[in-house]
Each structure stands twice: as C-alpha cells, then as structure tokens.
Design an enzyme around this catalytic site. Structure first.
Site, PDB file in Angstrom:
ATOM      1  N   ARG A 180      36.624  53.850  42.715  1.00 26.04           N
ATOM      2  CA  ARG A 180      36.999  54.472  43.980  1.00 26.04           C
ATOM      3  C   ARG A 180      36.257  53.864  45.171  1.00 26.04           C
ATOM      4  O   ARG A 180      36.533  54.190  46.309  1.00 26.04           O
ATOM      5  CB  ARG A 180      36.804  55.979  43.911  1.00 26.04           C
ATOM      6  CG  ARG A 180      35.411  56.419  43.615  1.00 26.04           C
ATOM      7  CD  ARG A 180      35.435  57.816  42.991  1.00 26.04           C
ATOM      8  NE  ARG A 180      34.109  58.201  42.556  1.00 26.04           N
ATOM      9  CZ  ARG A 180      33.294  58.932  43.259  1.00 26.04           C
ATOM     10  NH1 ARG A 180      33.657  59.372  44.441  1.00 26.04           N
ATOM     11  NH2 ARG A 180      32.101  59.243  42.798  1.00 26.04           N
ATOM     12  N   CYS A 239      47.876  31.849  39.968  1.00 26.20           N
ATOM     13  CA  CYS A 239      47.610  32.040  41.387  1.00 26.20           C
ATOM     14  C   CYS A 239      48.851  31.831  42.243  1.00 26.20           C
ATOM     15  O   CYS A 239      49.554  30.835  42.104  1.00 26.20           O
ATOM     16  CB  CYS A 239      46.533  31.053  41.804  1.00 26.20           C
ATOM     17  SG  CYS A 239      46.094  31.223  43.512  1.00 26.20           S
TER      18      CYS A 239
HETATM   19  P1  IMP Z   1      43.046  29.349  35.670  1.00 27.27           P
HETATM   20  O1  IMP Z   1      42.008  29.136  34.639  1.00 27.27           O
HETATM   21  O2  IMP Z   1      43.731  28.077  36.080  1.00 27.27           O
HETATM   22  O3  IMP Z   1      44.056  30.382  35.294  1.00 27.27           O
HETATM   23  O4  IMP Z   1      42.292  29.859  36.987  1.00 27.27           O
HETATM   24  C1  IMP Z   1      41.416  30.956  36.967  1.00 27.27           C
HETATM   25  C2  IMP Z   1      40.856  31.182  38.367  1.00 27.27           C
HETATM   26  O5  IMP Z   1      41.897  31.612  39.253  1.00 27.27           O
HETATM   27  C3  IMP Z   1      39.837  32.297  38.467  1.00 27.27           C
HETATM   28  O6  IMP Z   1      38.550  31.898  38.066  1.00 27.27           O
HETATM   29  C4  IMP Z   1      39.903  32.666  39.938  1.00 27.27           C
HETATM   30  O7  IMP Z   1      39.150  31.814  40.746  1.00 27.27           O
HETATM   31  C5  IMP Z   1      41.347  32.430  40.277  1.00 27.27           C
HETATM   32  N1  IMP Z   1      42.126  33.689  40.305  1.00 27.27           N
HETATM   33  C6  IMP Z   1      42.028  34.763  39.490  1.00 27.27           C
HETATM   34  N2  IMP Z   1      42.947  35.689  39.796  1.00 27.27           N
HETATM   35  C7  IMP Z   1      43.658  35.208  40.834  1.00 27.27           C
HETATM   36  C8  IMP Z   1      44.755  35.711  41.594  1.00 27.27           C
HETATM   37  O8  IMP Z   1      45.312  36.784  41.354  1.00 27.27           O
HETATM   38  N3  IMP Z   1      45.183  34.908  42.625  1.00 27.27           N
HETATM   39  C9  IMP Z   1      44.617  33.708  42.893  1.00 27.27           C
HETATM   40  N4  IMP Z   1      43.601  33.183  42.188  1.00 27.27           N
HETATM   41  C10 IMP Z   1      43.119  33.929  41.158  1.00 27.27           C
END
Ligand code: IMP
Length: 425
Positions: free
Chosen positions: A354, A253
């Site tokens: 789309r 993120c």
């Molecule tokens: P991780 O497991 O720490 O990688 O976090 C995953 C979470 O990040 C997901 O469930 C989303 O809530 C959030 N997320 C997914 N894609 C993005 C992004 O592109 N930007 C910001 N947050 C994201």
C-alpha cells in the site's frame, strides 16, 4: 541537432584475439558492486516471475547473486532475504540414492523418513535425474537431467558468501521507501538495487544520495542509459556502488515501442564506461548490463564493452526455481514471464504494497510464457561454459582483460553469413 547512433548486440561481433590460455581456464570472477565479488558474471533481474528466495538461493550456491524483486510487502521481502541468509551453503546436502524405476511417492516417502532433502535417481550406473525438496512449501520437484551431475562435477561451483559464511542476496528498492531500506538492512541484505525505469531524475538522484549516506550496504542505481546520467550521479551522490544500465532492451519491454525512449544495453554500457573512464572509476564502480540478452554471445559482448556483470530475466525465467507456476500448452511445459510494468505486475503491486507510488498510468511491459528449462543449475552451467568459450575467442583470460577485447561493426551480409547457411536441415 546532432542525431546519435545506437548500436546493439546484433550490430557487432567479437573480434578474435590472441589467446594465452585455454577457454576452460578463463576466470569469470567479477564484481557485482564495489564490495561484492561474484564468481559468475550473470545475475538475476528483480522481477516477480524471476527472483524470489528460491532462485536467489540457488544462484548464491552457484557463485552468483539474485536480486529479490520489490513487488511485495516489506515483511515478505524481509522473509525472502532471511530465507537465503539462513540456508546452508552447499548445493548438495545428504543425498538419497534411488533407482529410476522406484515410484516417486515411494522415494519422497523415504526422503521424509530419513529427513533428507535430495535424491539422485540412477538408471543402471548412470544418473537419470534428481528430486529436491524445497524448504518453504515442502514441495518436491523433479529434474530429469542426466547431464546435471557431470556438469556440476566439471564446473565445481563456489558458493557466494559474506564475511560470516552466509550466502549473499540483494534486494530491489524504491528510492522513496526508507522504511523498506531499513528493514532489509536489518534482515542482513548484502546489496540494495534502486529499481526505477528512468533513474536519471533529480528527485531520484537526491533520494539516492540520502540512501547511500544512511546505509552501510552497497547501493546500486538504475536504470540509466547515458554518459551524462553517470556523470550527474557521481557529482551529486557520493559512494554509489554500481550502475544498472540499459533502457528498453528487455524481452518483455514495451517502453521503446510505447514511449519512443530507448538506450540499448550495449550502447548504454559503452557510454557509462566512457564516463567512468573519464573519472578514473571504470572497474571500481561496476556496471551491470541489464536486459536484452538472447544468448551467451550477447552477454560476452556486453562484458567486452565494459560491463562487470549481465542482468537477465529472460534467460533464467524458465528455471524450476522461479516463482511462476508451470503451464502446459500443447504437450509442452512453460513458465510465466512478465515485465514489471505489465498489467499483471502493476495490479499485484497495488494489491500487496500500500506504500507503492502511483505509476505513470501506462503499461510498459508484456506478459507471456517461456519454455520450462528445469533447474537453474543446468542453465547456469551452460552459461558458464558458453561464456568461457566466448571470452576465450576474444583472447581474454578474465573480465578485466575482456575489457581490452575488441568488437567489430558487422554488415547485414555479415550477419547472414555468421548463421548456418546453404543447408537443407
Ligand atoms: P530481459 O532479460 O531481456 O527480459 O530483460 C530484463 C530487464 O528488463 C529487467 O532487468 C529490467 O531492467 C527490464 N524490465 C523489467 N520489466 C520491465 C517492463 O515491464 N518494462 C520495461 N522493462 C522492464
């Protein structure tokens, strides 16, 4: 103006509590949404490098649930739902036994001939790996996991089933796409997850209120990061079945860096819990702590803080069952993992759907690689064992009792002492 204080996983430790049972007996049964129970409180993120039918199927067979991402056409997402709903419940079907020395081509030929989907490889009397045939692309995958079978035997997964004995699966939706909602409902989806980066938005709230009114399946909303977001939703949309909380903590993120906006998952859970407790709804409307987990300890902290489940992309992204292709770099195998607001994901969105809305025009996610970890079965088995140990330390015997556990703020000296130290390795 009063400046708030945010705390995150590394700022706290689990306070050891009086244990009344052994850690291995801790019951991890929890709620994903108002009407859906899970046997493992870890669910998968709706991301295009994490959750499609194959991971969701494996998770349901293990007793959890996957949320199919929405970066695809309605027809394709419907197909993903149907594949999970129509698959057999058990992790193992008929198994073919083979010797480790036998060439893979010969084993897969025998599997084809016998119409059997899995083979277990033996080295002497020990299990040395498995070969599984995937349903859709008719590919074979091989997992060298000598401990896999013993893990399974120890942990005895209970599949997550609906009232008709079919495996459960959830799907991500946009709040503004009623056609998709209808199609997914008809396909038999068990829960819908409204999937927006900042759901505390008046247009989203009124759309969600409409969706909840017109659908019979559980609707979870996210992401939100504050107490007032929960209070606003519950005053304007009746019947919400869960909240997905945390903004900006995800490993991929960029939101906090690019925009400055951030609601760390742990703080977001504490705030949402406070709102729900004021309304007498904590535990009735489950909280999904979403993103930022680096290990089982972080997940346990989120549960103790008041979450019912933890949602992760990062910890599952290296699994065989995720959609990404494997990449070899310097002799090591990796899988691709990217944010849903990364350049690659945004491009795919416009190519495939789309009806997608124009985005904000900035990238809020990164793209990268995570180490390949083999089957999700062993990843989940490890998470289960770790979570039971962590909750055992907290003195909890199930998720509800974990909510009565304690977290302590630690200093930077404490954080250093908590790691292995003063050693030559
Ligand atoms: P991780 O497991 O720490 O990688 O976090 C995953 C979470 O990040 C997901 O469930 C989303 O809530 C959030 N997320 C997914 N894609 C993005 C992004 O592109 N930007 C910001 N947050 C994201």
């Amino acid at each position: 103006m009063k400046i708030r204080e945010y705390i995150t996983f590394d700022d706290v430790a689990i306070v050891p509590g009086k244990a009344v049972i052994e850690p291995s007996d801790v019951d991890l049964t929890s709620k994903f949404s108002k009407n859906i129970e899970v046997y493992i409180p870890v669910v998968s993120s709706p991301m295009d490098t994490v959750t499609e039918w194959r991971l969701a199927l494996a998770l349901a067979r293990l007793g959890s649930i996957g949320v199919i991402h929405r970066n695809m056409s309605i027809e394709n997402q419907v197909l993903n739902i149907k594949l999970v709903k129509s698959s057999p419940q058990s992790v193992w079907f008929e198994v073919l036994k083979a010797r480790e020395e036998e060439p893979i081509e010969s084993i897969t030929f025998r599997m084809d001939e016998a119409g059997i989907g899995s083979a277990i490889l033996f080295s002497g009397s020990l299990v040395s790996g498995i070969i599984v045939k995937s349903g859709l692309d008719q590919d074979y995958w091989y997992s060298k996991a000598s401990s896999l079978i013993s893990l399974l035997r120890e942990y005895k997964p209970t599949p997550l089933l609906d009232e008709d004995g079919r495996l459960r699966v959830a799907a991500a939706i946009s709040p503004f796409d009623e056609r998709r909602v209808k199609a997914l409902e008809e396909a038999g989806v068990d829960a819908l997850v409204v999937d927006v980066a900042h759901a505390h938005n008046v247009n989203v709230i009124s759309s969600v209120a409409r969706i909840v009114k017109n659908t019979s399946v559980d609707v979870i909303v996210g992401n939100i990061g504050t107490k007032s977001a929960v209070l606003d939703y519950l005053s304007k949309a009746d019947g919400i079945a869960g909240f997905r909380v945390g903004i900006g903590s995800g490993s991929i993120c960029l939101t906090a860096e690019v925009t400055g906006a951030f609601a760390p998952t742990l703080t977001a859970v504490l705030e949402a819990r406070e709102a729900l407790e004021e309304l007498g709804a904590h535990g009735k409307i489950p909280l999904i702590a979403d993103g930022g987990f680096r290990n089982v300890g972080d997940i346990a902290k989120a549960l103790i803080a008041g979450a019912s489940t933890a949602m992760t992309g990062r910890l599952l992204a290296g699994a065989e069952e995720t959609p990404g292709t494997k990449v070899r770099v310097g002799g090591k195998v990796y899988k691709q993992y990217r944010g849903m607001a990364s350049k690659g994901s945004i491009e795919r969105r416009y190519a495939e759907d789309r009806y997608s809305k124009p985005s904000k025009g900035i990238e809020e996610g990164i793209e990268g690689l995570v180490p390949y970890r083999g089957s999700v079965i062993s990843i989940v088995a490890e998470l289960v064992a770790g979570l039971k140990a962590a909750l055992g330390y907290a003195g909890a015997w199930n998720i509800e009792s974990a909510w009565r556990g304690e977290l302590a703020r630690i200093t930077s000296a404490g954080r250093e002492e908590a790691k292995p130290h003063d050693m030559i390795i």
